[in-house]
Design an enzyme around this catalytic site. Structure first.
Site, PDB file in Angstrom:
ATOM      1  N   PRO A 146     -64.117  31.824 -26.189  1.00 12.07           N
ATOM      2  CA  PRO A 146     -65.449  31.050 -26.655  1.00 12.07           C
ATOM      3  C   PRO A 146     -65.098  30.596 -28.141  1.00 12.07           C
ATOM      4  O   PRO A 146     -65.784  29.348 -28.196  1.00 12.07           O
ATOM      5  CB  PRO A 146     -66.323  32.230 -26.817  1.00 12.07           C
ATOM      6  CG  PRO A 146     -66.148  33.291 -25.875  1.00 12.07           C
ATOM      7  CD  PRO A 146     -64.513  33.162 -25.920  1.00 12.07           C
ATOM      8  N   SER A 150     -58.537  24.637 -27.888  1.00 12.84           N
ATOM      9  CA  SER A 150     -57.326  24.025 -27.968  1.00 12.84           C
ATOM     10  C   SER A 150     -56.879  24.626 -29.250  1.00 12.84           C
ATOM     11  O   SER A 150     -55.386  24.218 -29.507  1.00 12.84           O
ATOM     12  CB  SER A 150     -57.733  22.443 -28.452  1.00 12.84           C
ATOM     13  OG  SER A 150     -58.156  21.822 -27.185  1.00 12.84           O
ATOM     14  N   THR A 176     -58.155  29.573 -14.819  1.00 15.16           N
ATOM     15  CA  THR A 176     -58.059  29.228 -13.468  1.00 15.16           C
ATOM     16  C   THR A 176     -57.397  30.635 -12.801  1.00 15.16           C
ATOM     17  O   THR A 176     -56.341  31.117 -13.075  1.00 15.16           O
ATOM     18  CB  THR A 176     -57.002  27.992 -13.369  1.00 15.16           C
ATOM     19  OG1 THR A 176     -57.584  26.896 -14.420  1.00 15.16           O
ATOM     20  CG2 THR A 176     -56.598  27.613 -12.118  1.00 15.16           C
ATOM     21  N   ARG A 266     -47.769  20.347 -19.871  1.00 19.74           N
ATOM     22  CA  ARG A 266     -48.526  19.065 -20.263  1.00 19.74           C
ATOM     23  C   ARG A 266     -48.258  17.712 -19.527  1.00 19.74           C
ATOM     24  O   ARG A 266     -49.256  17.177 -18.986  1.00 19.74           O
ATOM     25  CB  ARG A 266     -48.819  18.998 -21.567  1.00 19.74           C
ATOM     26  CG  ARG A 266     -49.529  19.998 -22.237  1.00 19.74           C
ATOM     27  CD  ARG A 266     -49.539  19.759 -23.904  1.00 19.74           C
ATOM     28  NE  ARG A 266     -50.637  20.752 -24.385  1.00 19.74           N
ATOM     29  CZ  ARG A 266     -50.369  21.109 -25.891  1.00 19.74           C
ATOM     30  NH1 ARG A 266     -49.361  20.645 -26.705  1.00 19.74           N
ATOM     31  NH2 ARG A 266     -51.211  21.681 -26.265  1.00 19.74           N
ATOM     32  N   GLU A 386     -55.425  22.640 -21.480  1.00 25.46           N
ATOM     33  CA  GLU A 386     -54.100  22.171 -21.955  1.00 25.46           C
ATOM     34  C   GLU A 386     -54.020  21.291 -23.081  1.00 25.46           C
ATOM     35  O   GLU A 386     -53.005  20.915 -23.644  1.00 25.46           O
ATOM     36  CB  GLU A 386     -52.994  21.374 -20.825  1.00 25.46           C
ATOM     37  CG  GLU A 386     -53.179  22.305 -19.442  1.00 25.46           C
ATOM     38  CD  GLU A 386     -51.788  23.202 -19.730  1.00 25.46           C
ATOM     39  OE1 GLU A 386     -51.011  22.864 -20.114  1.00 25.46           O
ATOM     40  OE2 GLU A 386     -52.094  24.159 -19.023  1.00 25.46           O
TER      41      GLU A 386
END
Length: 408
Positions: A146, A150, A176, A266, A386
């Protein structure tokens, strides 16, 4: 005056066997991924873990996962092809449906850190799970919190040593396949005051006491993919499940392990955005051919055709950035700035392409029963996960300025 740096020429000739793999993915996308993606979008829920499609996918035996022993097309000659193979496959999968693609069984994003950091025993235990083709199995990468997205240096999940175990506490979000994963790579800190040096990564098995699923998120886009919140409450894991072992962190490599993962993934995430943009472009071009070009000329037809040209240019530019980052990875060269360039540019370019597709199609592009409206919702997250676009631009700027430790 600074001299222009001449980059080495990139040979991106697909190796033998790649086209055959891509043809299987095209069949899979046309017959399964896109129809299931549309179905999940309407229902606003991901495919359940027991959906028969997952066993059907396993039977195809496509070499999509990063794991030991998986031979990719072209590697018979000894040349590394992982990066280039993944960007080719990533674009094709993104073209058909990225939401369902993210839910495909396999080690997923958990695999790169295990490959980069894991001990031989850890790799054997982890990958043994995914050898079983009779049932689908998933892996997950739990880093985002939370208060730390990044800026992963700010993670606050804690790891306290207690004898031969670590006690984990904390919360992760937007993970995911987090609820269905057999293994989760969990990042925590042994001391928040140490910053990045305090980071540790752990292998958590499904069913470990104290480890639980908090929720399954409802999302604006990518509805075919399961995204979960996870919690550790006094979760005890063996010191043998500290990824890389104690000595690995004596070199203060915990944070670098996460960043090495991003340099590998990435370009693939960025090229998935390219695939989504290409899907929108193809849809808009077909619409233009049917409605504008084949009917009587309309006043805006020239502007529409010019818009299509600009959309195609953005797609090609984004693709080449992804290819270059992948090529450097395969050559064993540093690629963090190129990976960040691809990740910063491709999602923004894809959003512009999709928005332009909607504008070209006018009212037909925004109706909820139309394909492009779904893509518009799907693409937004690519500028976020990402590492956000803002963070990628910061990484690039620090690299250009020569700041030390500017790996992202």
């Amino acid at each position: 005056m600074e001299r222009i740096s001449i980059a080495p020429m990139i040979d991106f000739t697909p190796p033998p066997g790649v086209e055959e793999a891509l043809e299987k993915i095209r069949w899979l996308g046309r017959e399964r991924l896109r129809p299931l993606g549309m179905e999940c979008d309407v229902k606003h829920e991901p495919l359940p873990p027991d959906h028969p499609f997952f066993k059907e996918f396993l039977a195809l035996n496509l070499p999509l996962g990063i794991r030991p022993g998986v031979k990719l097309p072209g590697e018979e000659t000894g040349e590394k092809m992982l990066g280039r193979f993944r960007v080719l496959v990533g674009e094709e999968i993104g073209y058909w449906d990225q939401g369902v693609a993210l839910s495909l069984p396999g080690p997923g994003l958990a695999s790169p850190p295990v490959m980069l950091m894991g001990t031989p025993d850890q790799k054997a235990a982890f990958y043994r799970t995914y050898v079983d083709k009779s049932m689908p199995h998933w892996g997950a990468f739990a880093l985002t919190e939370p208060g730390a997205g990044s800026d992963v240096a700010q993670i606050r999940s804690t790891a306290r040593k207690d004898g031969r175990h670590y006690v984990l506490n904390g919360e992760k979000m937007f993970i995911t396949n987090g609820a269905r994963a057999d293994w989760v790579i969990w990042f925590a800190t042994v001391d928040p005051n140490q910053g990045r040096a305090g980071h540790r990564a752990f292998l958590i098995r499904k069913g470990t006491p104290g480890f639980r699923v908090a929720r399954i998120d409802k999302k604006m886009g990518l509805r075919g993919s399961e995204t979960a919140g996870l919690i550790c409450e006094d979760c005890r894991v063996s010191e043998d499940d500290l990824l890389g072992g104690e000595k690995h962190y004596e070199r203060k490599e915990g944070f670098k392990g996460a960043m090495g993962t991003f340099d590998m993934t990435r370009p693939t995430v960025a090229v998935m955005a390219v695939g989504i943009a290409r899907a929108a472009f193809d849809h808009a071009r077909s619409f233009v051919r049917e409605v504008l070009v084949l009917s009587r000329p309309v006043p805006r037809s020239h502007r529409v055709l010019e818009r299509l040209s600009m959309m195609r240019q953005k797609i090609e530019t984004a693709r080449l950035l992804c290819w270059r980052a992948a090529w450097l990875l395969d050559k064993g060269k540093p690629n963090s700035i190129e990976a960040s360039m691809a990740k910063a540019y491709a999602p923004v370019a894809a959003l512009e392409v999709i928005r332009s597709s909607m504008e070209v199609m006018a009212e037909a592009g925004v109706r909820q029963d139309r394909f492009v409206e779904k893509l518009f919702r799907d693409i937004k997250v690519f500028d976020i996960f990402e590492g956000t676009g803002q963070v990628q631009r910061l990484v690039i700027a620090k690299k250009l300025a020569g700041y030390p430790g500017s790996s992202g």
